[in-house]
Design an enzyme around this catalytic site. Structure first.
Site: not given
Length: 345
Positions: A207, A232, A249
């Protein structure tokens, strides 16, 4: 019955349509208006599920087809009697394959023997445990760190964080937490980053926020592999420029992981509503074995899926979100027959 579903949820029409009327919306665009009259809400990671979203709605069930939990206010859902289910572990194979693929490519390009390296894995949940099994198959020594598990389970082969950070390759696989005895937010920071050396290969595929990026961007390592970022899709350009591999991601974005995430929520929703499962849904992911005829593990893995295309796609970071939403088809290794032995575990 009305269902609001993130349109990125895999096979949402085939899996969920028989429950009622479906409205599909991009995850970032799901808001209080769109869920006001919904009974069921099914999301991925881009929807913040909290009182702002759900106050005044009639939602009775929230399903998340991804493993992360930081987008879900579980205390709020519990206080309102809203059933919640998260597809924990659905992408563990995909993320572990991402890490192994990067290690194999780095070993070839930087001319080192990965069997002579140590792999430090921080967070031994679904992903970390899966990665440790693959590493063992490949002859890579592992250092495992997970204080909460160690505290409750008294596992014999775990080490402290300092020791894990001394490994040749260090990878994080913790959830993002800010409270409790062992918060993971900025777990790697100015107080302990000096354990990371200029010969260290450092991964964040867990994360954004677990590694303090303003510190990381200033440190020299042998290689950075970054799939998860703070803020993000507005990622840290300076940090991106330090990376051997910078991806949007997507480590867990295999077709298998997406299907399993949707299917796990489907199972939970059937249980919640007292409905019988359709056995045919499992066949949505079945396909014949695919053949790869390459002589090395690196070439085999890159033929299955070359993650460098993902890094290339976000050289212009404005492509970050669209690329995630329209990610190429990627199957996990067990779908393939190959000349080289794949570390499937």
């Amino acid at each position: 019955m009305k269902l609001v579903i993130d349109d990125a949820c895999y096979a949402h029409k085939e899996i969920f349509s028989h429950f009622g009327n479906i409205s599909t919306i991009a995850g970032r665009d799901i808001n209080s208006t769109s869920v006001k009259n919904a009974d069921i809400l099914i999301v991925r990671s881009r929807t913040k599920v909290n009182h702002v979203l759900l106050d005044g709605s009639q939602v009775k069930f929230v399903g998340s087809t991804v493993t992360g939990l930081d987008h879900i206010d579980q205390d709020y859902l519990k206080s309102k009697g809203i059933k919640f289910f998260s597809a924990q572990g659905c992408n563990s194979m995909a993320v572990a394959e991402f890490v192994i693929s990067a290690i194999v490519n780095l070993a070839d390009e930087l001319d080192f023997d990965y069997q002579k390296k140590t792999l430090g894995i921080i967070g031994i949940g679904n992903v970390g445990a899966r990665l440790a099994k693959k590493a063992k198959l490949m002859g890579i020594k592992t250092l495992l760190n997970d204080p909460p598990r160690q505290m409750y389970e008294n596992l014999p082969n775990f080490v402290d964080l300092k020791t894990t950070l001394s490994a040749d390759i260090v990878t994080f696989h913790t959830p993002l937490t800010v409270n409790g005895k062992y918060p993971s937010y900025q777990l790697l920071n100015e107080n302990n980053f000096h354990y990371i050396l200029d010969k260290t290969i450092l991964f964040n595929v867990a994360r954004g926020g677990i590694i303090k990026e303003t510190i990381w961007q200033e440190y020299k390592t042998l290689a950075n592999i970054i799939d998860c970022w703070e803020d993000e899709p507005n990622i840290n350009l300076k940090l991106q420029n330090t990376a051997y591999l910078a991806t949007p991601h997507i480590a867990g974005h295999s077709i298998d992981a997406k299907f399993i995430g949707s299917f796990m929520v489907y199972e939970a929703l059937c249980d919640f509503l007292g409905k019988k499962q359709d056995s045919n849904i499992k066949n949505l992911i079945n396909l014949d074995k695919l053949s790869i005829n390459k002589d090395t593990l690196k070439n085999t893995l890159n033929k299955i899926y070359d993650f460098r295309q993902d890094a290339k796609a976000i050289q212009d970071i404005n492509n970050f979100e669209d690329y995630r939403r329209n990610y190429p088809v990627r199957y996990e290794w067990h779908h393939f027959k190959s000349k080289t032995t794949l570390p499937i575990a």
